[in-house]
Design a protein around this motif. Structure first.
Motif, short mmCIF file in Angstrom:
data_model
loop_
_atom_site.label_atom_id
_atom_site.label_comp_id
_atom_site.label_asym_id
_atom_site.label_seq_id
_atom_site.Cartn_x
_atom_site.Cartn_y
_atom_site.Cartn_z
N THR A 190 112.56 -6.72 0.35
CA THR A 190 113.26 -7.79 -0.58
C THR A 190 113.20 -7.21 -1.89
O THR A 190 112.25 -6.75 -2.23
CB THR A 190 112.77 -9.10 -0.38
OG1 THR A 190 111.18 -9.12 -0.81
CG2 THR A 190 112.71 -9.51 1.25
N ASP A 191 114.01 -7.77 -2.71
CA ASP A 191 114.10 -7.16 -3.81
C ASP A 191 113.16 -8.22 -5.01
O ASP A 191 113.17 -9.36 -4.75
CB ASP A 191 115.51 -7.27 -4.50
CG ASP A 191 116.01 -5.92 -4.53
OD1 ASP A 191 115.77 -4.91 -3.89
OD2 ASP A 191 117.30 -5.46 -5.31
N ASN A 192 112.83 -7.53 -5.94
CA ASN A 192 111.94 -8.13 -7.00
C ASN A 192 110.95 -9.29 -6.83
O ASN A 192 111.17 -10.39 -7.12
CB ASN A 192 113.15 -8.77 -8.00
CG ASN A 192 114.05 -7.88 -8.88
OD1 ASN A 192 114.40 -8.00 -9.86
ND2 ASN A 192 113.91 -6.81 -8.09
N ILE A 201 119.91 -14.19 -4.84
CA ILE A 201 121.09 -13.51 -4.00
C ILE A 201 121.49 -12.20 -4.73
O ILE A 201 121.43 -12.19 -5.95
CB ILE A 201 122.25 -14.41 -3.94
CG1 ILE A 201 122.15 -15.56 -3.25
CG2 ILE A 201 123.44 -13.75 -3.34
CD1 ILE A 201 122.97 -16.89 -3.61
N GLN A 202 121.55 -11.05 -3.86
CA GLN A 202 121.94 -9.67 -4.24
C GLN A 202 123.23 -9.66 -4.15
O GLN A 202 123.77 -9.68 -2.98
CB GLN A 202 120.92 -8.55 -3.90
CG GLN A 202 121.30 -7.32 -4.66
CD GLN A 202 120.55 -6.34 -4.26
OE1 GLN A 202 120.79 -5.26 -4.95
NE2 GLN A 202 119.44 -6.35 -3.50
N LEU A 203 124.12 -9.27 -5.10
CA LEU A 203 125.54 -8.56 -4.87
C LEU A 203 125.51 -6.99 -5.07
O LEU A 203 124.80 -6.56 -5.94
CB LEU A 203 126.42 -9.06 -5.88
CG LEU A 203 126.58 -10.47 -6.07
CD1 LEU A 203 127.69 -10.99 -7.13
CD2 LEU A 203 126.78 -11.48 -4.68
N LEU A 329 116.15 -8.94 4.38
CA LEU A 329 115.60 -7.55 4.01
C LEU A 329 116.69 -6.32 3.77
O LEU A 329 117.64 -6.44 4.83
CB LEU A 329 114.38 -6.98 4.85
CG LEU A 329 113.35 -7.80 4.79
CD1 LEU A 329 113.38 -8.84 5.95
CD2 LEU A 329 112.06 -7.03 4.71
N HIS A 330 116.78 -5.63 3.05
CA HIS A 330 117.70 -4.49 2.98
C HIS A 330 117.27 -3.19 2.86
O HIS A 330 116.20 -3.06 2.24
CB HIS A 330 118.78 -4.86 1.70
CG HIS A 330 118.08 -4.90 0.53
ND1 HIS A 330 117.55 -5.96 0.05
CD2 HIS A 330 118.17 -4.00 -0.62
CE1 HIS A 330 117.22 -5.64 -1.37
NE2 HIS A 330 117.69 -4.44 -1.74
N GLY A 331 118.05 -2.34 2.82
CA GLY A 331 117.46 -0.87 2.89
C GLY A 331 118.78 0.04 2.89
O GLY A 331 120.06 -0.45 2.80
FE LIG Z 1 116.54 -3.29 -3.24
#
Ligand SMILES: [Fe+2]
Length: 367
Positions: A190-192, A201-203, A329-331
């Motif tokens: 996860t970011d930050n 939310i991430q774009l 989660l993203h990658g």
């Molecule tokens: Fe990231």
């Protein structure tokens, strides 16, 4: 739900229970034009300055309106349907959209397409419902000129600026301050997690993608959490209890925040996951507790990284991925920079943006 009267008292009856409504609760909702501004729906009086001994001299019900004469001389006609909207003690719009669990078998991932007047359309409403169900959406055909991602974000709500800027360019660069700016494989994260509050939310907008690798990967933290709770309740319990420190440093800033890896709401339902095992620092707890914590974190990491939960797809130019950073989660898979360009732009928005837009479109289309 029915409103009933008895001896100048107002009751609501939900079929199984009948309860009196506090007269002050009704008094602070009077909505004649001298009490409520029509345009903003904001009060023109301060209810904290009213006499607290408000009572009702006379009440009647006529055609869906509750007519009341209060003892301070104010007479009002209240819309019963509108009053009923205030009976709940929590949000009912967003919470009513159930989360769907998903894993690697999820398909039909790219299902929205950008067009004129997109942000005010019924399709935008459908998109937001889908976002809350699955935790992400992919929109194709989003223009790539002039950092359009910022316009996109600000058309839903407002960009959440961070020390990475209003938006950031994701491509490999020399001397990176984050692994995102390399061409290496990025494990699900996860970011930050070190930010307070964590961007919701991430774009991520694909501008160019000429390489054969560089697939985007997503994992549903909600699904993994629910499975862990069923399969390893001890692991689940400790990961919802131990707060760890997340930390980010560079030349200009030191960011720190503390949280459980799995955060629950007060009613023990899922709230948020944070996972970034290069940035987390557990405090020095009892050896036995740490022993369990490390086993639990390892298991959680294995689940996040397993093929069972991960979807992989390639973003094409003009595709925009919008993902819930508190749930997913993203990658990314590794890529070879010699093969060509890979250029994405990213930015964040918070839940007030998506919630505000969704409620507006629900009102606009009478849904
Ligand atoms: Fe990231």
């Amino acid at each position: 739900m029915k409103i009933e009267l008895n001896e100048n008292k107002v009751f609501f009856n939900n079929g199984s229970q009948k309860k009196e409504i506090h007269p002050f609760w009704l008094r602070e909702r009077v909505d004649g034009e001298e009490f409520l501004d029509k345009g903003t729906q904001q009060r023109l009086f301060d209810p904290t300055s009213l006499n607290s001994d408000i009572s009702i001299n006379n009440a009647s019900i006529n055609n869906n309106f509750l007519e009341i004469n209060f003892n301070d001389g104010v007479n009002s006609k209240l819309n019963i349907e509108k009053l009923a909207l205030d009976f709940f003690n929590e949000d009912t719009v967003i919470k009513s959209i159930g989360k769907s669990k998903w894993n690697s078998s999820l398909n039909n991932i790219k299902n929205f397409s950008y067009k004129e007047n997109f942000f005010e359309s019924k399709e935008m409403y459908d998109l937001l419902i889908s976002f809350y169900k699955f935790g992400f959406v992919v929109i194709s055909e989003v223009p790539t000129h002039d950092n359009f991602i910022v316009k996109f974000a600000n058309s839903i709500g407002s960009v959440r600026r961070t020390n990475f800027g209003e938006y950031f360019d994701v491509k490999s660069k020399p001397d990176p301050n984050d692994l995102a700016y390399t061409s290496l494989h990025l494990a699900p994260h996860t970011d930050n997690p070190y930010r307070n509050p964590v961007p919701c939310i991430q774009l991520l907008h694909c501008i160019e993608n000429e390489v054969s690798g560089g697939f985007s990967t997503l994992v549903d933290g909600y699904t993994v959490t629910e499975d862990l709770k069923n399969e390893n309740p001890d692991f689940y319990k400790i990961l919802t209890e131990v707060k760890v420190k997340f930390k980010f440093i560079d030349k200009e800033v030191v960011l720190e925040d503390w949280s459980e890896l799995i955060k629950l709401n007060d009613d023990k339902t899922f709230k948020q996951v944070r996972f970034s095992p290069r940035l987390d620092y557990v405090p020095m707890l009892d050896k036995e507790k740490l022993d369990l914590y490390y086993k639990a974190r390892k298991k959680l990491s294995e689940m996040y990284n397993s093929n069972k939960y991960r979807v992989e797809f390639k973003l094409a130019p003009k595709d925009l991925l919008m993902m819930d950073n508190h749930r997913l989660l993203h990658g990314r898979t590794a890529y070879e920079t010699k093969e060509g360009k890979r250029f994405l732009q990213g930015c964040y928005i918070d839940y007030d943006s998506t919630e505000g837009k969704l409620r507006h479109l629900k009102r606009k289309f009478n849904l």
